[in-house]
Scaffold this active site. Structure first.
Site, PDB file in Angstrom:
ATOM      1  CB  SER A   1      -0.971  -0.014   1.196  1.00  0.00           C
ATOM      2  OG  SER A   1      -0.496   0.814   2.223  1.00  0.00           O
ATOM      3  CE  LYS A   2       2.700   7.154  -3.222  1.00  0.00           C
ATOM      4  NZ  LYS A   2       4.019   7.220  -3.820  1.00  0.00           N
ATOM      5  NE  ARG A   3      -4.291   4.494   2.756  1.00  0.00           N
ATOM      6  CZ  ARG A   3      -4.747   3.444   3.418  1.00  0.00           C
ATOM      7  NH1 ARG A   3      -4.648   3.385   4.731  1.00  0.00           N
ATOM      8  NH2 ARG A   3      -5.322   2.443   2.778  1.00  0.00           N
TER       9      ARG A   3
END
Ligand code: GLU
Length: 487
Positions: A254-256
């Site tokens: 996940s980018k987050r």
């Protein structure tokens, strides 16, 4: 003869390309190319609350850098355009109205507040909220009245309450979902625009898409799409859902959480060809054990039947290996062009021939970003610890290092012309006449020239690149420092 194969990459522009999105694009492309079909780019931007600026450019750029040429798309047009959903806004409502007429959809006037409080209530009971079909009970007169009086509305899909819906996925096989799990999802939002779920089906049909390739997170939505196809009486596409991509510890990318997007990987010094090759193997495997495939070779080798449904692991170390392989096998000129920005970062001295430096690095480089940290000594000689003259295997210590440098200095001072060959033969004949080992000459010279313990290239290559004057200057500094230390 079946229909001509048509696949589409249908990203919702978010401003970055997740590894999973890149894989979807690649597989859509490979399915089309491996079956002589067409590959289409469609931008799905009707659900975006906030448009990320330049988000579409990020998608164009990724496809271009990876070499995924599409046959139809927003910037190149095609017979089924426009290919950006927000530019097709008038397309969808008539289809939704057709479903209302056929009894497969209905107007809903429920307020945000009502929905929100029901959602909260469901959550407090630990249940997932499903719309309660409040507006399904409205008579057609009531609906007409509300519409006429300008009440805000949405159109919802009417799901069957009984039974189950089954479909065949080419990767996951037969998938069955109980219909009572399916929410009466919104098809047209209060702003008149379609939801992603609705526009996706309408456009896949209108664009005559035959194969839908997407992440397995869409598996459970697919029955809803199929019910729409059935309601319209349309032919359904073939479904190819792709396995989840996880990290080596099993968690999702996940980018987050700071996991790299495609753009991040480029910035980290990975090259597009290597990324594409590695990503191709996340969920698909060729026959045999071969791992290196160019895009053109993938187009030949790809086979839908060899897509696996078990999660595939994205391991950045494995990507480094691919990257190193691609770097190793590229031409020196190509490597030089890729390495140049990184070389310039570390070497500002105009006397240094950067092409020669790139030759030294070529086979030793795994990712481009490691380059600057390997070549700084060419730019200038930094202060160094004399301890690096001592090397057990080379049998060097401060004393014999000093002797070697003192012997090398006059020989090199008189050397003409100055190139790898002449430096090599002069130092090696000196070794012979002194009766020492090669390393006892080459290690101290390399150390004096670089001031670093580890360098790409040895004494001869470094001396050649530094040039005569700079090499002699550095050797004199070495002699001076060693004499001082030993005095
Ligand atoms: N717009 C969707 C996405 O970005 C596409 C899903 C699909 O391929 O159907 O995930």
């Amino acid at each position: 003869m079946g229909r001509q194969v048509r696949t589409r990459y249908a990203p919702s522009p978010t401003g970055y390309v997740h590894i999973g999105n890149l894989r979807t694009a690649l597989y859509e492309y490979l399915v089309a190319r491996s079956m002589n079909g067409k590959f289409i780019l469609r931008i799905e931007d009707t659900d975006q609350e906030r448009q990320v600026e330049d988000a579409v450019d990020v998608i164009y750029n990724m496809l271009k850098v990876c070499g995924l040429k599409y046959d139809e798309g927003p910037d190149i047009g095609g017979p089924y355009g426009p290919y950006i959903q927000s530019q097709r806004r008038d397309t969808y409502l008539p289809f939704a109205k057709e479903l209302v007429e056929k009894g497969h959809a209905y107007y809903c006037f429920c307020s945000k507040e009502r929905l929100e409080s029901m959602r909260k209530e469901a959550e407090s009971r630990g249940e997932t909220f499903m719309y309660d079909r409040h507006c399904l009970r409205l008579s057609s007169e009531e609906v007409e009245e509300k519409l006429a009086s300008g009440e805000p509305w949405v159109i919802r899909q009417k799901m069957p309450r009984e039974g189950s819906t089954t479909f065949e996925d080419m990767v996951y096989g037969s998938i069955t979902i109980e219909n009572n799990m399916l929410e009466d999802q919104i098809l047209i939002k209060s702003d008149g625009l379609p939801t992603y779920n609705f526009a996706n089906v309408i456009d896949d049909h209108l664009m005559e898409i035959t194969h839908v390739v997407r992440g397995s997170e869409y598996l459970t939505s697919t029955p809803k799409y199929n019910l729409l196809y059935d309601a319209f009486g349309w032919e359904k596409p073939v479904y190819i859902h792709l396995p989840l991509i996880v990290k080596p510890d099993g968690s999702k990318i996940s980018k987050r959480k700071g996991d790299a997007s495609f753009e991040d990987l480029l910035e980290m010094g990975f090259i597009a060809e290597a990324i594409v090759n590695y990503i191709a193997l996340l969920g698909w495997s060729p026959e045999g054990t071969r791992e290196i495939f160019s895009l053109a070779e993938l187009e030949q080798a790809f086979d839908i039947r060899r897509i696996s449904k078990s999660p595939s692991c994205f391991d950045i170390e494995k990507l480094r290996w691919f990257n190193a392989e691609y770097i190793r096998t590229m031409t020196p000129e190509k490597f030089y062009s890729l390495a140049l920005p990184y070389l310039k970062e570390a070497i500002t001295n105009k006397d240094i021939d950067l092409f020669k430096v790139s030759r030294l690095l070529h086979i030793r480089t795994e990712v481009l970003t490691e380059i600057p940290s390997k070549v700084g000594f060419f730019n200038e000689l930094e202060d160094y610890d004399l301890g690096i003259y001592e090397h057990k295997k080379m049998k060097t210590n401060l004393e014999n290092s000093l002797e070697s440098l003192k012997a090398a200095l006059p020989v090199l001072e008189n050397l003409e012309p100055w190139n790898e060959e002449t430096i090599h033969s002069s130092l090696l004949s000196l070794v012979e006449s002194m009766g020492i080992k090669n390393g006892q000459m080459l290690w101290p010279v390399r150390t004096a020239l670089s001031g670093w313990q580890v360098t790409p290239g040895g004494a001869i290559e470094i001396a050649d690149i530094l040039g005569k004057d700079e090499s002699l200057r550095r050797i004199r500094i070495g002699i001076e420092r060693l004499e001082k230390a030993l005095a």
